[in-house]
Design a protein around this motif. Structure first.
Motif, PDB file in Angstrom:
ATOM      1  N   TRP A 126       3.132  -9.311   1.415  1.00  0.00           N
ATOM      2  CA  TRP A 126       2.133 -10.260   1.027  1.00  0.00           C
ATOM      3  C   TRP A 126       0.616 -10.241   1.490  1.00  0.00           C
ATOM      4  O   TRP A 126      -0.267 -10.893   1.158  1.00  0.00           O
ATOM      5  N   GLU A 127       0.427  -9.378   2.626  1.00  0.00           N
ATOM      6  CA  GLU A 127      -0.708  -9.495   3.480  1.00  0.00           C
ATOM      7  C   GLU A 127      -1.872  -8.719   2.509  1.00  0.00           C
ATOM      8  O   GLU A 127      -1.510  -7.699   1.894  1.00  0.00           O
ATOM      9  N   ALA A 128      -2.839  -9.152   2.631  1.00  0.00           N
ATOM     10  CA  ALA A 128      -4.327  -8.832   1.778  1.00  0.00           C
ATOM     11  C   ALA A 128      -4.716  -7.444   2.929  1.00  0.00           C
ATOM     12  O   ALA A 128      -4.184  -7.467   3.975  1.00  0.00           O
ATOM     13  N   TRP A 129      -5.247  -6.566   2.290  1.00  0.00           N
ATOM     14  CA  TRP A 129      -5.526  -5.235   2.987  1.00  0.00           C
ATOM     15  C   TRP A 129      -6.176  -5.421   4.272  1.00  0.00           C
ATOM     16  O   TRP A 129      -5.844  -4.927   5.398  1.00  0.00           O
ATOM     17  N   ASP A 130      -7.149  -6.327   4.337  1.00  0.00           N
ATOM     18  CA  ASP A 130      -8.012  -6.752   5.717  1.00  0.00           C
ATOM     19  C   ASP A 130      -6.988  -7.424   6.518  1.00  0.00           C
ATOM     20  O   ASP A 130      -7.102  -7.120   7.904  1.00  0.00           O
ATOM     21  N   GLU A 131      -5.939  -8.101   6.148  1.00  0.00           N
ATOM     22  CA  GLU A 131      -5.001  -8.813   7.239  1.00  0.00           C
ATOM     23  C   GLU A 131      -4.064  -7.429   7.575  1.00  0.00           C
ATOM     24  O   GLU A 131      -3.714  -7.450   8.754  1.00  0.00           O
ATOM     25  N   ARG A 132      -3.863  -6.481   6.800  1.00  0.00           N
ATOM     26  CA  ARG A 132      -2.952  -5.434   7.289  1.00  0.00           C
ATOM     27  C   ARG A 132      -3.974  -4.572   8.432  1.00  0.00           C
ATOM     28  O   ARG A 132      -3.055  -4.276   9.451  1.00  0.00           O
TER      29      ARG A 132
END
Length: 479
Positions: free
Chosen positions: A446-452
């Motif tokens: 569920w993480e957005a790419w910037d969070e990944r």
């Protein structure tokens, strides 16, 4: 040995998600993208947002490539391509000492740990063991370019260049110049300024011989730091820099005792930066390690000369040298890259330097000591974001080394220096083997790419580096 350089001479297509820094503080995320790399390791086409299942045939037609003689690499779920890391400051002969800095500060540490280890690497068998493991380890961490300090010895410095060339790492290899009888130990120094220069020329000649165009391995003039060199040696090195156009690497303003030493030894120069400037060693492609305690005058001089800084946060914390004012440097127009500074730094991983750079910048933002009076907004500006520190690790370092037109990002015309990063996806019911193999980063989906990317920066390690390429050649693969 030559044959190993030909196994990758195929056209290649990379498919999936690509992430790179486009400018300081801005990452670009390219999904469903195809990147075409020719036999010379150059990016010749980038097709964004395409249908990956049938793009290959169209691309082969467009580029007149043989579809049967093609290597294709596709990202799986949770994977992305990222530019290779650039380590702008690492001491290969100190690799066996990573993590060993005792209770010491810079000058004691040099005498207790560093000089004895470096002196012992005159031995070819020992140097081969140390340098092979250093290059293997840095490649495994995604370091595609390293600026290496070697030792004073010509034969083993040349060996380091040979090993980088054979293993496919892009490298700047510097024979260390240190001829001052006052500062260097009797057992480890160049006998004279002339000797220092002739040994340096011998190592340059060797590198020119193995890689005439410096496509992969480039010599770099390496006065260890101002106090370790006589004025004669520095003047000759400056002249060599001006006639050859070669890059330079050295240390500047790392520690308080070192500053006092420079002041005592070079009373005719107004500042540490002035010493290098006076001897024509400060210019484009001069890489200054540390740059912690510079005055505003020095920062402006460095900026005017177009020199860059190798920021080494792990080392600066380990040896309690200080916190480099990275934001001030950037604001003044000074190029900044990251260095692991093995073994003042405790890790050969640039990703470790990335997270340390973020934390050290946060420390500068906290109201302590002389900073307490600084207005909060100004302190807040000291902080570096995840996007900014990743920029320093790639394009920033490329700029400092003068290779920003070739590496550091994904654009047509640039060379394919890249890492395939894989983050562990947690299944519905994670089992033990799942946890063991995929590394420290858990992605739930569920993480957005910037969070990944942030999770990778703060928890990633070499287990997340699945494959590494330099100039299109696969140089590391995690089985």
């Amino acid at each position: 040995m030559e044959s190993s350089h030909h196994h990758h001479k195929r056209n290649q297509i990379f498919l999936g998600t690509f992430i790179h820094s486009v400018k300081l503080g801005e990452l670009q995320y390219m999904h469903d993208t195809a990147v075409c790399v020719d036999k010379h390791g150059k990016i010749v086409a980038i097709e964004p947002q395409c249908d990956l299942s049938n793009v290959t045939e169209a691309l082969c037609q467009k580029l007149s490539w043989d579809a049967h003689d093609l290597a294709i690499t596709i990202t799986k779920e949770g994977q992305f391509f990222f530019p290779g890391f650039i380590d702008t400051h690492i001491h290969a002969p100190q690799y066996p000492n990573v993590g060993i800095f005792g209770k010491s500060t810079l000058l004691d540490w040099l005498n207790k740990y560093t000089f004895p280890m470096e002196a012992s690497l005159e031995s070819l068998p020992k140097a081969r063991r140390v340098y092979t493991s250093c290059v293997r380890r840095t490649l495994a961490h995604g370091t595609t370019t390293a600026a290496y300090y070697a030792t004073i010895h010509v034969a083993t410095t040349n060996l380091l260049a040979d090993l980088c060339h054979a293993m496919g790492q892009r490298a700047f290899v510097g024979r260390v110049c240190m001829d001052s009888a006052d500062v260097n130990p009797a057992y480890y120094r160049d006998e004279s300024a002339d000797e220092s220069l002739s040994r340096t020329r011998a190592s340059i000649a060797h590198i020119r011989n193995i890689d005439p165009s410096y496509a992969l391995i480039c010599p770099i003039l390496t006065p260890r730091f101002a106090p370790s060199c006589t004025r004669d040696a520095m003047a000759q090195l400056g002249a060599l820099r001006c006639s050859s156009g070669l890059p330079v690497q050295t240390h500047i303003s790392e520690n308080a005792a070192e500053l006092a030493l420079v002041k005592a030894m070079f009373p005719e120069c107004g500042s540490y930066a002035d010493v290098y400037d006076k001897y024509s060693l400060l210019g484009a492609r001069t890489v200054l390690g540390h740059a912690i305690h510079l005055t505003d005058y020095e920062i402006n001089l460095i900026s005017e000369r177009g020199a860059g800084v190798a920021h080494c946060p792990c080392s600066n914390s380990a040896l309690t040298s200080g916190e480099a004012p990275v934001r001030r440097l950037l604001d003044a127009g000074v190029g900044v890259g990251l260095g692991t500074d093995v073994s003042g730094g405790y890790s050969a991983s640039v990703l470790e330097a990335v997270r340390s750079a973020a934390l050290v910048s946060n420390h500068r933002a906290m109201p302590m000591g002389k900073w307490a009076e600084t207005p909060a907004e100004e302190r807040e500006r000291a902080k570096l974001s995840v996007e900014e520190v990743l920029h320093l690790a790639t394009r920033g370092g490329a700029g400092v080394l003068g290779i920003a037109d070739r590496v550091g990002g994904f654009e047509v015309g640039m060379e394919w220096d890249a890492q395939l990063v894989g983050l562990g996806l947690v299944d519905e019911c994670p089992d033990e083997c799942d946890m063991r193999d995929h590394g420290n980063v858990d992605v739930f989906g569920w993480e957005a790419w910037d969070e990944r990317v942030a999770k990778w920066v703060f928890n990633g390690d070499d287990r997340n580096v699945k494959k590494v390429w330099v100039r299109g050649r696969l140089v590391h693969e995690r089985k």
